[in-house]
Design an enzyme around this catalytic site. Structure first.
Site, PDB file in Angstrom:
ATOM      1  N   LYS A  91      48.752 -12.326  14.856  1.00 40.74           N
ATOM      2  CA  LYS A  91      48.192 -11.424  13.837  1.00 40.74           C
ATOM      3  C   LYS A  91      49.294 -11.053  12.846  1.00 40.74           C
ATOM      4  O   LYS A  91      49.819  -9.929  12.854  1.00 40.74           O
ATOM      5  CB  LYS A  91      47.565 -10.196  14.503  1.00 40.74           C
ATOM      6  CG  LYS A  91      46.574  -9.476  13.588  1.00 40.74           C
ATOM      7  CD  LYS A  91      45.680  -8.561  14.405  1.00 40.74           C
ATOM      8  CE  LYS A  91      44.855  -7.626  13.549  1.00 40.74           C
ATOM      9  NZ  LYS A  91      43.980  -8.263  12.590  1.00 40.74           N
ATOM     10  N   LEU A 122      41.968 -16.029  15.506  1.00 45.44           N
ATOM     11  CA  LEU A 122      42.529 -14.801  16.057  1.00 45.44           C
ATOM     12  C   LEU A 122      41.683 -14.401  17.267  1.00 45.44           C
ATOM     13  O   LEU A 122      40.447 -14.422  17.177  1.00 45.44           O
ATOM     14  CB  LEU A 122      42.503 -13.684  15.003  1.00 45.44           C
ATOM     15  CG  LEU A 122      43.214 -12.415  15.463  1.00 45.44           C
ATOM     16  CD1 LEU A 122      44.724 -12.563  15.275  1.00 45.44           C
ATOM     17  CD2 LEU A 122      42.716 -11.190  14.722  1.00 45.44           C
ATOM     18  N   TYR A 169      50.617  -6.997  12.615  1.00 43.60           N
ATOM     19  CA  TYR A 169      49.882  -5.732  12.506  1.00 43.60           C
ATOM     20  C   TYR A 169      48.737  -5.685  13.493  1.00 43.60           C
ATOM     21  O   TYR A 169      48.390  -6.697  14.126  1.00 43.60           O
ATOM     22  CB  TYR A 169      49.374  -5.526  11.072  1.00 43.60           C
ATOM     23  CG  TYR A 169      48.174  -6.377  10.706  1.00 43.60           C
ATOM     24  CD1 TYR A 169      48.296  -7.740  10.489  1.00 43.60           C
ATOM     25  CD2 TYR A 169      46.903  -5.809  10.586  1.00 43.60           C
ATOM     26  CE1 TYR A 169      47.192  -8.512  10.151  1.00 43.60           C
ATOM     27  CE2 TYR A 169      45.793  -6.571  10.239  1.00 43.60           C
ATOM     28  CZ  TYR A 169      45.944  -7.918  10.031  1.00 43.60           C
ATOM     29  OH  TYR A 169      44.857  -8.681   9.702  1.00 43.60           O
ATOM     30  N   GLU A 216      36.684 -19.261  11.853  1.00 45.20           N
ATOM     31  CA  GLU A 216      36.398 -17.819  11.919  1.00 45.20           C
ATOM     32  C   GLU A 216      36.287 -17.300  10.496  1.00 45.20           C
ATOM     33  O   GLU A 216      36.396 -18.056   9.530  1.00 45.20           O
ATOM     34  CB  GLU A 216      37.510 -17.082  12.676  1.00 45.20           C
ATOM     35  CG  GLU A 216      38.868 -17.185  11.984  1.00 45.20           C
ATOM     36  CD  GLU A 216      39.975 -16.411  12.679  1.00 45.20           C
ATOM     37  OE1 GLU A 216      39.692 -15.417  13.374  1.00 45.20           O
ATOM     38  OE2 GLU A 216      41.144 -16.809  12.497  1.00 45.20           O
ATOM     39  N   ARG A 262      47.595  -7.981  22.400  1.00 49.68           N
ATOM     40  CA  ARG A 262      47.666  -8.904  21.263  1.00 49.68           C
ATOM     41  C   ARG A 262      48.878  -8.608  20.392  1.00 49.68           C
ATOM     42  O   ARG A 262      49.548  -9.529  19.916  1.00 49.68           O
ATOM     43  CB  ARG A 262      46.378  -8.805  20.442  1.00 49.68           C
ATOM     44  CG  ARG A 262      46.299  -9.837  19.334  1.00 49.68           C
ATOM     45  CD  ARG A 262      44.952  -9.849  18.661  1.00 49.68           C
ATOM     46  NE  ARG A 262      44.680  -8.624  17.941  1.00 49.68           N
ATOM     47  CZ  ARG A 262      43.517  -8.346  17.361  1.00 49.68           C
ATOM     48  NH1 ARG A 262      42.507  -9.198  17.439  1.00 49.68           N
ATOM     49  NH2 ARG A 262      43.328  -7.206  16.713  1.00 49.68           N
TER      50      ARG A 262
HETATM   51  N1  PMP Z   1      39.863 -12.904  12.602  1.00 50.25           N
HETATM   52  C1  PMP Z   1      40.654 -12.472  11.616  1.00 50.25           C
HETATM   53  C2  PMP Z   1      41.322 -13.486  10.745  1.00 50.25           C
HETATM   54  C3  PMP Z   1      40.864 -11.092  11.399  1.00 50.25           C
HETATM   55  O1  PMP Z   1      41.673 -10.658  10.421  1.00 50.25           O
HETATM   56  C4  PMP Z   1      40.176 -10.165  12.233  1.00 50.25           C
HETATM   57  C5  PMP Z   1      40.320  -8.680  12.005  1.00 50.25           C
HETATM   58  N2  PMP Z   1      41.607  -8.237  12.184  1.00 50.25           N
HETATM   59  C6  PMP Z   1      39.364 -10.657  13.261  1.00 50.25           C
HETATM   60  C7  PMP Z   1      39.222 -12.029  13.412  1.00 50.25           C
HETATM   61  C8  PMP Z   1      38.643  -9.715  14.191  1.00 50.25           C
HETATM   62  O2  PMP Z   1      39.557  -9.146  15.095  1.00 50.25           O
HETATM   63  P1  PMP Z   1      39.266  -7.725  15.761  1.00 50.25           P
HETATM   64  O3  PMP Z   1      37.925  -7.808  16.388  1.00 50.25           O
HETATM   65  O4  PMP Z   1      40.348  -7.567  16.769  1.00 50.25           O
HETATM   66  O5  PMP Z   1      39.329  -6.715  14.661  1.00 50.25           O
END
Ligand code: PMP
Length: 276
Positions: free
Chosen positions: A136, A194, A22, A169, A41
Site C-alpha cells: 500500500k 491490494l 499508508y 481491482e 497490512r
Molecule cells: N485496492 C486499492 C488500489 C485501494 O486503494 C483500496 C483502498 N485503499 C482498496 C483496494 C480497498 O482496500 P480496503 O478495503 O482495505 O480499504
C-alpha cells in the site's frame, strides 16, 4: 499539531520519491474497525520496502487514539502515512539513523462524500501500475489518473484490467461480480491487487451467511454480462456497481445479493461499541 501548523519537510522522501506507505482505517463509536488486519497490512508494506519504524503497533494505536480524541471524532476515518524519512535527495536509502516520518490525520464521517446508494458506474482501463500493488504505497499516480478519467465518464470508480483482459481491482477499491450461477466472485490475492481489508471482511461475512464464493479471475466480458457487480473499500464500504463502460449490469439496478452483502457489512460496522 493543528493541520494548519503541520508541515512536511521539502526533503521528505515521501514528498520527493513517494517513498512511503499508508493506511486508511474506519472508526465507529471510537473503535478502529478491523485494526489487526490494517496493522498487519501496514507492517507487510513497510517490510517489503525495508522501512523500519521505531513505533510498535501498540504505540501507533495510542497515537491514533490521541489524534481521534483531540479531534473529537467517534465516527470517521484515520489516515496514517509513514515515509522513509527526511534526507538529502538521493535515490538510495539514507544512512541508518534517519527516522521515518509519521503522519496521522483524522476526519469525521461528514468529510467523506456519501455515495449514491442506488449504485455507481465504473469505467475500465488497462492496468498500468507497477508490479507490486499488494504494497500500500503512497505512489498513486496511475490510480489518480484512472479515477480522473472515470470521473470524466461520470463514473465513481475505474476498474483496471490486465494484459489478458481480466479485471484486477479498482483504483481505490476491490472488484466483485455475482456470476451467472449466483456465486460471489473476486480475484484471488497476489502481487497484482491490494489485499483489501473490506474484501477480507466481506468474504468472512458472506461465508458466514452461507453464500457461495469463488476467488478467481473474471474478465471484463464476464463482468459486463454478470448478474450483479459491486466494489468494496474502507471509505465506500460495499457499493453496488450498476453500469460498466456505460452498459447496465444485470437489470441495471442494485441486485439482491449486493443488497444482502451491503446490509451484512453495515450491520457489522454498527455492531461495534466502545470497549469492544
Ligand atoms: N485496492 C486499492 C488500489 C485501494 O486503494 C483500496 C483502498 N485503499 C482498496 C483496494 C480497498 O482496500 P480496503 O478495503 O482495505 O480499504
Amino acid at each position: 499539531l493543528p493541520k494548519s501548523k503541520s508541515f512536511i519537510n521539502v526533503e521528505d522522501r515521501g514528498y520527493q520519491f513517494s517513498d512511503g506507505v499508508y493506511e486508511v482505517i474506519a472508526v465507529r463509536r471510537g473503535v478502529l474497525i478491523d485494526s489487526s488486519e490494517h496493522f498487519d497490512r501496514l507492517f507487510h508494506s513497510l517490510n517489503e520496502l525495508d522501512i523500519y519504524i521505531p513505533w510498535s503497533q501498540a504505540v501507533l494505536r495510542v497515537l491514533i487514539k490521541e489524534v481521534l480524541a483531540r479531534n473529537n471524532i467517534l465516527n470517521g476515518y484515520v489516515y496514517l502515512q509513514i515515509s522513509r524519512g527526511v534526507a538529502s535527495r538521493n535515490h538510495i536509502f539514507p544512512e541508518q539513523g534517519v527516522r521515518p516520518a509519521l503522519v496521522i490525520l483524522a476526519n469525521g464521517l461528514h468529510r467523506v462524500k456519501a455515495l449514491r446508494t442506488e449504485g455507481v458506474g465504473v469505467h475500465t482501463l488497462r492496468d498500468n501500475r507497477w508490479g507490486r500493488v499488494d504494497i500500500k504505497s503512497i505512489s498513486l499516480l496511475p490510480n489518480v489518473l484512472a479515477k480522473q478519467k472515470a470521473a470524466e465518464f461520470d463514473c465513481y470508480e475505474a476498474w483496471f484490467f490486465d494484459d489478458d483482459n481480466y479485471i484486477t481491482e479498482g483504483a481505490s477499491s476491490n472488484a466483485w461480480i455475482v456470476d451467472k450461477m449466483e456465486r460471489l466472485v473476486t480475484r484471488p490475492l497476489g502481487i497484482d491487487i491490494l489485499p483489501g481489508v473490506t474484501r477480507f471482511r466481506t468474504l468472512a461475512l458472506a461465508r458466514a451467511e452461507g453464500l457461495e464464493i469463488q476467488q478467481r479471475r473474471f474478465s471484463v466480458k464476464e463482468a459486463l454480462s454478470a448478474n450483479e457487480a459491486f466494489l468494496t473499500s474502507t471509505t465506500a464500504g460495499v457499493c453496488s456497481v450498476v453500469k460498466i463502460d456505460g452498459h447496465p449490469i444485470g437489470s441495471g439496478i442494485k441486485g439482491r445479493v449486493t443488497t444482502l452483502i451491503e446490509r451484512l457489512y453495515k450491520n457489522y460496522l454498527e455492531s461495534f461499541s466502545i470497549g469492544s
